[in-house]
Write a protein that holds these residues in place. Sequence first.
Motif, short mmCIF file in Angstrom:
data_model
loop_
_atom_site.label_atom_id
_atom_site.label_comp_id
_atom_site.label_asym_id
_atom_site.label_seq_id
_atom_site.Cartn_x
_atom_site.Cartn_y
_atom_site.Cartn_z
N LYS A 47 77.85 -12.43 -49.70
CA LYS A 47 77.76 -11.07 -50.34
C LYS A 47 78.09 -9.88 -49.25
N THR A 50 81.56 -10.07 -47.87
CA THR A 50 82.61 -9.47 -48.74
C THR A 50 82.30 -7.84 -49.24
N GLY A 51 81.37 -7.29 -48.45
CA GLY A 51 81.03 -6.14 -48.53
C GLY A 51 80.42 -5.56 -49.79
N LEU A 52 79.84 -6.58 -50.64
CA LEU A 52 79.04 -6.33 -51.84
C LEU A 52 77.54 -5.86 -51.43
N LYS A 75 88.73 -6.34 -48.10
CA LYS A 75 88.82 -6.89 -49.70
C LYS A 75 90.04 -7.21 -49.98
N GLU A 76 91.06 -6.45 -49.60
CA GLU A 76 92.69 -6.71 -49.76
C GLU A 76 92.80 -8.08 -49.55
N LEU A 80 87.29 -13.87 -54.09
CA LEU A 80 85.79 -14.36 -54.03
C LEU A 80 85.78 -14.99 -55.29
N VAL A 81 85.38 -16.29 -55.09
CA VAL A 81 84.82 -17.03 -56.26
C VAL A 81 83.52 -16.97 -56.32
N PRO A 82 82.88 -16.06 -57.17
CA PRO A 82 81.44 -16.19 -57.18
C PRO A 82 80.79 -17.13 -57.79
N GLU A 84 78.19 -17.07 -59.89
CA GLU A 84 77.97 -17.21 -61.30
C GLU A 84 79.35 -16.86 -61.69
N ALA A 86 82.05 -15.35 -63.57
CA ALA A 86 82.48 -13.94 -63.82
C ALA A 86 83.67 -13.77 -64.90
N ASN A 144 87.49 -19.50 -63.32
CA ASN A 144 86.63 -18.63 -62.14
C ASN A 144 87.27 -18.76 -61.03
N VAL A 145 87.67 -19.73 -60.53
CA VAL A 145 88.58 -20.02 -59.25
C VAL A 145 89.89 -19.45 -59.46
N CYS A 147 90.98 -16.82 -61.14
CA CYS A 147 90.83 -15.47 -61.05
C CYS A 147 90.98 -14.99 -59.76
N ALA A 148 90.57 -15.67 -58.50
CA ALA A 148 90.32 -15.52 -57.50
C ALA A 148 91.59 -15.46 -56.47
#
Lengths: 312, 368
Positions: A47, A50-52, A75-76, A80-82, A84, A86, A144-145, A147-148
């Motif tokens: 986190k 990734t700047g979260l 971020k560009e 990120l595959v969180p 949880e 998402a 989930n993967v 999407c990233a």
Amino acid sequence: MGLIEVKNITKRFDDKIVLDNISLSVDEGDIFGLIGPNGAGKTTLIKIMTGLWDSNDGEVIIDGYDIKKEPLKIKEQIGLVPQEIALFDNISAYDNLEFFGYLYGLKGKFLKKRINEALELIGLEEKRKEKVGKFSGGMKRRLNVACAILHEPRILIMDEPTVGIDPQSRNLIFEFIRRTNKEKNTTVIYTSHYMEEVEMLCNNIFIIDLGQEVAYGNKKTIKSMISNNDRILLEVFDYRADMILAIKSLAGVNECIEEKGLIKLLVDKDDFRLEPLLKVIEGHNGKIKSINFEEPSLEEVFLALTGKNLRD
Amino acid sequence: MVKILRLTYINLKLSLKDIGNYLVMFVAPLALTLGINFIASKSGYVADTALAFDIRDEGAYAEEILQSMDINENIFFNEEEKAIDLLHKNEVVAVYQIPEDFTEKIQEGEKPNIKAFKREEGNVTLAFEMRLEEEINNKIKREILIKEGVIDKNSELLKYAARADVILPGDKKLDREFLLAMSMIIYFIILSSSTIGEKIISMKKQNILSRAMSTANRGYEILGSLCLSILAFQVLANLAVIFISQLMIGFSIPSFPIVLINIVLASLFSITFTMFMTRIFENQGAVSFAAVIFSIASVFLTLVASESSSFPQVPLIIKNLGKLTPLYWLMDSVENLKLFPNALVVLLMILALFSGGNYKLKNFIYRA
């Protein structure tokens, strides 16, 4: 200098230190493993990278940009595959991908193309119109993967992507990681508390526990940290007790145990030579059925370094 | 800005695919508007209920009131037997005997006593009796104002008091059905803040917001686009409600800009109220509960504030509390077709909620 430079990161929640002076470097094109038990600080570190979350001390430099000063530039480049899942449950897989595609700044025909490619890559092209709420856990993990990776990130950060999924989905994810790393030179940071996964996928590894570095380096270096010994398993027919004594007297052999027809040797990597061993067996009319060399597993490394099992 | 608009578009696209949004923001207000209008039109048509009247009034008010209520049948003057006979024959459900001093009492500012003869207890005549009471109250109010010299006999207010429809100074007549539709729409927009709150908290729970934060978008772009998409959906859905209601009921829309501005203001209030609530409460249920309670309280306080003469027993402080709700100002704006100061007051409320509910998305996502 690596593509990703983490320097002296410290993170505190109130008085509790969850990351203590963590530093690591990841080269471009590497599959980098970040391992540790649950609660070790892996997700916190991800986190921050990734700047979260903000760190209390230290810096994260990715491709020359500081995450605190120019987070969007970083971020560009990141997918990120969180840990949880998402995803929106009440819409289809395609709609989920379209939504995240827009967040990554994609649009029009290119977005459609990327969605189709991502669905194919994770084996969900036939489920594109189905609502995610009806998906199995493994299918959700795969989506989930997907999407990233829509924006073809230069860096893919996967936080425990295989938790609680079926072997088929796990294999698909592994296959995808290897493929994207090989074909697109994507840098992958893979966190897990499954040592065997990291051992299979990653070249360089960072082991973390209680927010502190336990070990860091390539697999070989890390394994050599706990012992300079290798294990050799011999399956020999028609041998006598004097052969065991002869093996024990060989240079580099630290231990020789006979167990149900199987001879287990603990040998020093530097001093041991295989040729004298084979000669001794031959000299005692022993017949070799099989011979196996074993390195210590990462699980054993972790146990040796921390005194506890990874999944405690 | 382009980025916000693009993100608004995709958020709106997702909203349009969610059937739940249609139910809350389109179907429910439309169904309620049409339903209540149907019930109101039925109960308001007093002539539907067969009634008889024995008028003994020595003045003119009894006849005037019945005329204003469009009642022309079964009216007898000092012929109680004939009226009661209709009741015996089952041709009417009630007979009302209007006393000799009916006009006199009203002129003295007192309520006259009206005798009612009925075959049985029931609420069939309730709508008529409420309307009759309203007419009598208006007459009494007018008499008092004339006595006190506040108004002239020929003033516009007299006409206003005697009519069911709203007459504006500019001679613009508002349909009661239009007011009903607008009040339903505004009420539902305020009530929908519970749905918006649920949506935002559910996006947080589903980790969508935290994932969105890992993309190259700023927190205000993500949250702003989400709010703008909700605003766009609400405005489009509620404009559809008003136009469909207009087609089905047949009222006229006196000013489209007023309708549009009030819908936009109600929606903005609803969104900023939600943001404020989600800042205070983390729990989805608590946000919904607070929003529903606020909506119900708003309706009650607005009703008490705008019809204060009908609630003489309610303390003044409660009556004035209604003016703190957006519903009061929005409805006042619609009823009187005016934007100032109403729009300004609601805008100030929105700004107060915006600054109170303004938070960094990052902090909202990761707040325990």
